[in-house]
Design a protein around this motif. Sequence first.
Motif, PDB file in Angstrom:
ATOM      1  N   TYR A   7       8.100   4.091   2.942  1.00 51.21           N
ATOM      2  CA  TYR A   7       8.445   5.484   3.223  1.00 51.21           C
ATOM      3  C   TYR A   7       9.320   5.592   4.470  1.00 51.21           C
ATOM      4  O   TYR A   7      10.299   6.338   4.489  1.00 51.21           O
ATOM      5  N   SER A   8       8.974   4.848   5.511  1.00 48.60           N
ATOM      6  CA  SER A   8       9.767   4.924   6.740  1.00 48.60           C
ATOM      7  C   SER A   8      11.156   4.363   6.526  1.00 48.60           C
ATOM      8  O   SER A   8      12.118   4.805   7.137  1.00 48.60           O
ATOM      9  N   LEU A   9      11.287   3.358   5.655  1.00 45.77           N
ATOM     10  CA  LEU A   9      12.601   2.804   5.342  1.00 45.77           C
ATOM     11  C   LEU A   9      13.458   3.828   4.619  1.00 45.77           C
ATOM     12  O   LEU A   9      14.656   3.949   4.855  1.00 45.77           O
ATOM     13  N   ILE A  10      12.840   4.578   3.733  1.00 48.49           N
ATOM     14  CA  ILE A  10      13.575   5.607   2.989  1.00 48.49           C
ATOM     15  C   ILE A  10      14.091   6.679   3.947  1.00 48.49           C
ATOM     16  O   ILE A  10      15.230   7.133   3.854  1.00 48.49           O
ATOM     17  N   LEU A  11      13.248   7.071   4.909  1.00 48.89           N
ATOM     18  CA  LEU A  11      13.643   8.113   5.842  1.00 48.89           C
ATOM     19  C   LEU A  11      14.723   7.645   6.812  1.00 48.89           C
ATOM     20  O   LEU A  11      15.609   8.417   7.172  1.00 48.89           O
ATOM     21  N   LEU A  51      15.758  -7.298   1.921  1.00 50.65           N
ATOM     22  CA  LEU A  51      14.436  -6.779   2.275  1.00 50.65           C
ATOM     23  C   LEU A  51      13.429  -7.320   1.271  1.00 50.65           C
ATOM     24  O   LEU A  51      13.634  -7.225   0.059  1.00 50.65           O
ATOM     25  N   LEU A  52      12.347  -7.907   1.763  1.00 48.72           N
ATOM     26  CA  LEU A  52      11.238  -8.321   0.907  1.00 48.72           C
ATOM     27  C   LEU A  52      10.135  -7.287   1.027  1.00 48.72           C
ATOM     28  O   LEU A  52       9.678  -6.985   2.134  1.00 48.72           O
ATOM     29  N   VAL A  53       9.702  -6.729  -0.095  1.00 49.73           N
ATOM     30  CA  VAL A  53       8.607  -5.760  -0.111  1.00 49.73           C
ATOM     31  C   VAL A  53       7.355  -6.445  -0.636  1.00 49.73           C
ATOM     32  O   VAL A  53       7.349  -6.968  -1.754  1.00 49.73           O
ATOM     33  N   ASP A  54       6.316  -6.452   0.167  1.00 56.19           N
ATOM     34  CA  ASP A  54       5.031  -7.028  -0.239  1.00 56.19           C
ATOM     35  C   ASP A  54       4.188  -5.914  -0.849  1.00 56.19           C
ATOM     36  O   ASP A  54       3.608  -5.091  -0.153  1.00 56.19           O
ATOM     37  N   ALA A  55       4.135  -5.899  -2.194  1.00 55.69           N
ATOM     38  CA  ALA A  55       3.378  -4.869  -2.905  1.00 55.69           C
ATOM     39  C   ALA A  55       2.054  -5.404  -3.435  1.00 55.69           C
ATOM     40  O   ALA A  55       1.364  -4.727  -4.197  1.00 55.69           O
ATOM     41  N   ASP A  56       1.712  -6.628  -3.050  1.00 56.30           N
ATOM     42  CA  ASP A  56       0.465  -7.259  -3.482  1.00 56.30           C
ATOM     43  C   ASP A  56      -0.623  -6.926  -2.476  1.00 56.30           C
ATOM     44  O   ASP A  56      -0.474  -7.188  -1.273  1.00 56.30           O
ATOM     45  N   ASP A  79       3.847  -2.424   1.323  1.00 52.18           N
ATOM     46  CA  ASP A  79       3.395  -1.152   0.770  1.00 52.18           C
ATOM     47  C   ASP A  79       2.886  -1.358  -0.647  1.00 52.18           C
ATOM     48  O   ASP A  79       3.539  -2.003  -1.465  1.00 52.18           O
ATOM     49  N   THR A  80       1.717  -0.823  -0.947  1.00 55.35           N
ATOM     50  CA  THR A  80       1.126  -0.944  -2.283  1.00 55.35           C
ATOM     51  C   THR A  80       0.997   0.402  -2.976  1.00 55.35           C
ATOM     52  O   THR A  80       0.416   0.483  -4.059  1.00 55.35           O
ATOM     53  N   ASN A  81       1.544   1.440  -2.368  1.00 56.82           N
ATOM     54  CA  ASN A  81       1.445   2.791  -2.928  1.00 56.82           C
ATOM     55  C   ASN A  81       2.434   2.952  -4.078  1.00 56.82           C
ATOM     56  O   ASN A  81       3.652   2.900  -3.871  1.00 56.82           O
ATOM     57  N   PRO A  82       1.965   3.156  -5.307  1.00 60.28           N
ATOM     58  CA  PRO A  82       2.864   3.257  -6.464  1.00 60.28           C
ATOM     59  C   PRO A  82       3.920   4.347  -6.316  1.00 60.28           C
ATOM     60  O   PRO A  82       5.069   4.171  -6.733  1.00 60.28           O
ATOM     61  N   LYS A  83       3.557   5.482  -5.717  1.00 60.54           N
ATOM     62  CA  LYS A  83       4.512   6.581  -5.573  1.00 60.54           C
ATOM     63  C   LYS A  83       5.668   6.186  -4.666  1.00 60.54           C
ATOM     64  O   LYS A  83       6.824   6.509  -4.936  1.00 60.54           O
ATOM     65  N   LEU A  84       5.359   5.491  -3.584  1.00 62.19           N
ATOM     66  CA  LEU A  84       6.414   5.058  -2.669  1.00 62.19           C
ATOM     67  C   LEU A  84       7.235   3.924  -3.272  1.00 62.19           C
ATOM     68  O   LEU A  84       8.456   3.879  -3.117  1.00 62.19           O
ATOM     69  N   GLN A 106      -2.298  -4.294 -15.292  1.00 69.31           N
ATOM     70  CA  GLN A 106      -2.567  -2.858 -15.434  1.00 69.31           C
ATOM     71  C   GLN A 106      -2.378  -2.103 -14.128  1.00 69.31           C
ATOM     72  O   GLN A 106      -2.699  -0.924 -14.027  1.00 69.31           O
ATOM     73  N   SER A 107      -1.834  -2.790 -13.120  1.00 65.85           N
ATOM     74  CA  SER A 107      -1.644  -2.171 -11.807  1.00 65.85           C
ATOM     75  C   SER A 107      -0.569  -1.097 -11.844  1.00 65.85           C
ATOM     76  O   SER A 107       0.519  -1.293 -12.377  1.00 65.85           O
ATOM     77  N   ASP A 108      -0.870   0.058 -11.247  1.00 64.43           N
ATOM     78  CA  ASP A 108       0.122   1.130 -11.147  1.00 64.43           C
ATOM     79  C   ASP A 108       1.286   0.704 -10.249  1.00 64.43           C
ATOM     80  O   ASP A 108       2.433   1.100 -10.469  1.00 64.43           O
ATOM     81  N   ALA A 109       0.974  -0.104  -9.234  1.00 64.35           N
ATOM     82  CA  ALA A 109       2.031  -0.590  -8.337  1.00 64.35           C
ATOM     83  C   ALA A 109       3.007  -1.477  -9.095  1.00 64.35           C
ATOM     84  O   ALA A 109       4.225  -1.364  -8.938  1.00 64.35           O
ATOM     85  N   LEU A 110       2.484  -2.365  -9.938  1.00 58.50           N
ATOM     86  CA  LEU A 110       3.350  -3.236 -10.741  1.00 58.50           C
ATOM     87  C   LEU A 110       4.219  -2.411 -11.676  1.00 58.50           C
ATOM     88  O   LEU A 110       5.429  -2.638 -11.784  1.00 58.50           O
TER      89      LEU A 110
END
Length: 228
Positions: A7-11, A51-56, A79-84, A106-110
Motif C-alpha cells: 500500500y505504501s508503495l502504491i501511494l 521489486l520482490l513482493v513476499d506474499a507468503d 504483504d499478504t493482504n489479497p486486496k492490496l 485456495q489462498s485468496d492472496a495467490l
Amino acid sequence: MYPKAVYSLILSNREGAVPKIIAVLNGKGGVGKTTTAINLAATYATKHKVLLVDADIQGSASWWFGRSENGMGFDLSQDTNPKLLGHLRSIKGYDLVIVDTPPALQSDALAAVVDVADYLVLPTPPAPMDLAVLVDTVNTAVTPARKPYRVLLTKVDTRSLGEALEAQNTLLKLGIPACNAFVRIYKAHERAALEGVAITQWRGKNGREAESDYRRVAEEIQRDWRFK
C-alpha cells in the motif's frame, strides 16, 4: 526497503510505467519457490529496477532478505493482504515485480497475484510425487487464469540428470510447458540464504555453477516472454 507494505508503495510511486509482474508459485512447499523468487529477482536486478513482493505468510523471502548486510540489488516489500496484492499494477518506479506466493492453492492472496500477473513460473523438483502436485497446481490455479507460464525443474541431482530429462518429457506429453534450463541442487543455495545473499553474490563452492543455472533460466524467460 524492508519491511514495507504494498500500500505504501502504491501511494509513494505514482509516476512511471506499469511494471511487468512475474508470480512464482506451487501448491507444495519445499520445492525451491523462494529460492527461485530471490535469485530471479537478483539476476534481473543487474539490468532492471526490481521489486520482490513476499506474499507468503511464512515470510521466508523476508527472512532471507533481512539477513542481508549490503542488499541484494533489488527492493523487497512484504504483504499478504489479497486486496492490496490485487493492486500490484498500480506500483510505479519499477521495471519488474516478482512475487513469492503462498503454497496454498485456495489462498485468496495467490488468486489475487495470479489475476494481475503477466507471467507465471512454477518451480518443482523432478520427482514423480512433486510432479503430481505440480500438475494439480497447473489445473487448479494456472489453466483457468490463461496466463503464459513455464515449469522450472529445481533441486536437480547432478548425478541423475536423466530424471530431469524424463520429467521434461512427461510434462511435454501432458501439454505443460517447461523451461529447457533447470536448477541443479547445490549446498551453495542453502549457504547463500544463511548468509543473506543471493546466489549472484555467493562466492563459495559451486557458486558460479548455481548462478549460471539461474542466469540461463532468466534468459529463457526473457526470450519466451519478450521482456527486455
